[in-house]
Design a protein around this motif. Sequence first.
Motif, mmCIF file in Angstrom:
data_model
loop_
_atom_site.group_PDB
_atom_site.id
_atom_site.type_symbol
_atom_site.label_atom_id
_atom_site.label_comp_id
_atom_site.label_asym_id
_atom_site.label_seq_id
_atom_site.Cartn_x
_atom_site.Cartn_y
_atom_site.Cartn_z
ATOM 1 N N UNK A 141 -2.124 -3.427 -5.865
ATOM 2 C CA UNK A 141 -1.476 -3.009 -4.620
ATOM 3 C C UNK A 141 -1.659 -1.513 -4.388
ATOM 4 N N UNK A 142 -1.412 -1.117 -3.140
ATOM 5 C CA UNK A 142 -1.379 0.302 -2.806
ATOM 6 C C UNK A 142 0.029 0.635 -2.322
ATOM 7 N N UNK A 143 0.559 1.752 -2.792
ATOM 8 C CA UNK A 143 1.861 2.255 -2.368
ATOM 9 C C UNK A 143 1.603 3.341 -1.328
ATOM 10 N N UNK A 144 2.180 3.166 -0.149
ATOM 11 C CA UNK A 144 1.979 4.115 0.941
ATOM 12 C C UNK A 144 3.297 4.815 1.220
ATOM 13 N N UNK A 145 3.255 6.140 1.225
ATOM 14 C CA UNK A 145 4.447 6.954 1.443
ATOM 15 C C UNK A 145 4.171 7.965 2.548
ATOM 16 N N UNK A 146 5.248 8.480 3.130
ATOM 17 C CA UNK A 146 5.126 9.492 4.183
ATOM 18 C C UNK A 146 6.290 10.464 4.066
ATOM 19 N N UNK A 147 6.087 11.660 4.596
ATOM 20 C CA UNK A 147 7.173 12.642 4.626
ATOM 21 C C UNK A 147 6.889 13.683 5.696
ATOM 22 N N UNK A 148 7.949 14.292 6.189
ATOM 23 C CA UNK A 148 7.830 15.519 6.968
ATOM 24 C C UNK A 148 7.721 16.695 6.009
ATOM 25 N N UNK A 149 7.221 17.802 6.530
ATOM 26 C CA UNK A 149 7.199 19.018 5.720
ATOM 27 C C UNK A 149 8.617 19.355 5.296
ATOM 28 N N UNK A 150 8.800 19.697 4.036
ATOM 29 C CA UNK A 150 10.077 20.065 3.418
ATOM 30 C C UNK A 150 10.971 18.865 3.110
ATOM 31 N N UNK A 151 10.536 17.638 3.462
ATOM 32 C CA UNK A 151 11.305 16.439 3.111
ATOM 33 C C UNK A 151 10.777 15.824 1.825
ATOM 34 N N UNK A 152 11.548 14.890 1.260
ATOM 35 C CA UNK A 152 11.072 14.075 0.149
ATOM 36 C C UNK A 152 10.264 12.901 0.704
ATOM 37 N N UNK A 153 9.616 12.165 -0.187
ATOM 38 C CA UNK A 153 8.791 11.038 0.225
ATOM 39 C C UNK A 153 9.632 9.872 0.710
ATOM 40 N N UNK A 154 9.078 9.128 1.632
ATOM 41 C CA UNK A 154 9.659 7.889 2.133
ATOM 42 C C UNK A 154 8.623 6.788 1.929
ATOM 43 N N UNK A 155 8.953 5.769 1.138
ATOM 44 C CA UNK A 155 8.033 4.659 0.924
ATOM 45 C C UNK A 155 8.035 3.772 2.162
ATOM 46 N N UNK A 156 6.855 3.536 2.752
ATOM 47 C CA UNK A 156 6.794 2.781 4.002
ATOM 48 C C UNK A 156 6.062 1.451 3.876
ATOM 49 N N UNK A 157 5.310 1.257 2.806
ATOM 50 C CA UNK A 157 4.605 -0.023 2.674
ATOM 51 C C UNK A 157 4.088 -0.180 1.253
ATOM 52 N N UNK A 158 4.172 -1.390 0.730
ATOM 53 C CA UNK A 158 3.436 -1.809 -0.454
ATOM 54 C C UNK A 158 2.555 -2.964 0.004
ATOM 55 N N UNK A 159 1.249 -2.817 -0.129
ATOM 56 C CA UNK A 159 0.320 -3.815 0.413
ATOM 57 C C UNK A 159 -0.739 -4.157 -0.636
ATOM 58 N N UNK A 160 -1.244 -5.357 -0.533
ATOM 59 C CA UNK A 160 -2.295 -5.787 -1.453
ATOM 60 C C UNK A 160 -3.575 -5.008 -1.157
ATOM 61 N N UNK A 161 -4.167 -4.442 -2.212
ATOM 62 C CA UNK A 161 -5.436 -3.700 -2.096
ATOM 63 C C UNK A 161 -6.121 -3.809 -3.458
ATOM 64 N N UNK A 162 -6.705 -4.986 -3.766
ATOM 65 C CA UNK A 162 -7.127 -5.304 -5.133
ATOM 66 C C UNK A 162 -8.568 -4.938 -5.456
ATOM 67 N N UNK A 163 -9.055 -3.825 -4.936
ATOM 68 C CA UNK A 163 -10.472 -3.497 -5.071
ATOM 69 C C UNK A 163 -10.636 -2.348 -6.062
ATOM 70 N N UNK A 164 -11.153 -2.616 -7.260
ATOM 71 C CA UNK A 164 -11.233 -1.559 -8.273
ATOM 72 C C UNK A 164 -12.275 -0.493 -7.980
ATOM 73 N N UNK A 165 -13.305 -0.845 -7.220
ATOM 74 C CA UNK A 165 -14.375 0.112 -6.913
ATOM 75 C C UNK A 165 -14.779 -0.049 -5.450
ATOM 76 N N UNK A 166 -15.605 0.880 -4.980
ATOM 77 C CA UNK A 166 -16.158 0.782 -3.640
ATOM 78 C C UNK A 166 -15.210 1.178 -2.535
ATOM 79 N N UNK A 167 -14.176 1.950 -2.868
ATOM 80 C CA UNK A 167 -13.184 2.341 -1.872
ATOM 81 C C UNK A 167 -13.458 3.747 -1.345
#
Length: 204
Positions: A141-167
């Motif tokens: 999976x891939x963990x996707x996070x976002x934040x504004x400047x000076x903020x902490x991270x906000x987790x917005x999505x965990x999605x399947x991304x099962x590709x070990x190479x070629x990314x």
Amino acid sequence: MTQPSRERMAWKAGVWLNPPLSFQEDGDRLKVIPEKGKDFWKKTLYGFEFEDGPALLAAWDKNTAVEVSFELGSFTGLYDQAGLLLYHGPEQWIKAGIEINDGIPQLAVVVTNGYSDWSLAAVPEWVGEEVTLRASIMKDAVIIRARRKHDTWRTIRVARFPYPTGNQAGPFACSPTREGFEVTFTRWEIAATDQDLHVDPPVA
């Protein structure tokens, strides 16, 4: 493999998957004007398929995280969007960023594996801010996070991304409905991977 603490990517290190209408380096920043009508989407709901939006991509090692920062001051039109594209191939990619919908900036993620899905979370308080998107692979999976400047991270999505190479990964911008949209990207970095889903990674 030893993970990098943090490494800034030069804009020239990327290769355009579909060049924009124009782009220009301005000091450490990259200003991008996408062509009207270009986007990324596969089939779901609308039936159409787009993979002609501009994205500046470089090889992405699954043992690293990738971050892209940009300013929201120019986001005004419906579907104005920019952020981070994770690309394995024409049928497998994820775009994550800010997109204007219903007049409000939204944290938007499109996950595609033959068909696209779309998740939104309104962030009206982020208008005019600098925003950072981050992606880090963990197992299949891939963990996707976002934040504004000076903020902490906000987790917005965990999605399947099962590709070990070629990314590949890097900044993208699209303007499906209007001309004249310009995005200023402020940073593109490679960093150490997330250690845990529930533990925030360091902030640059």
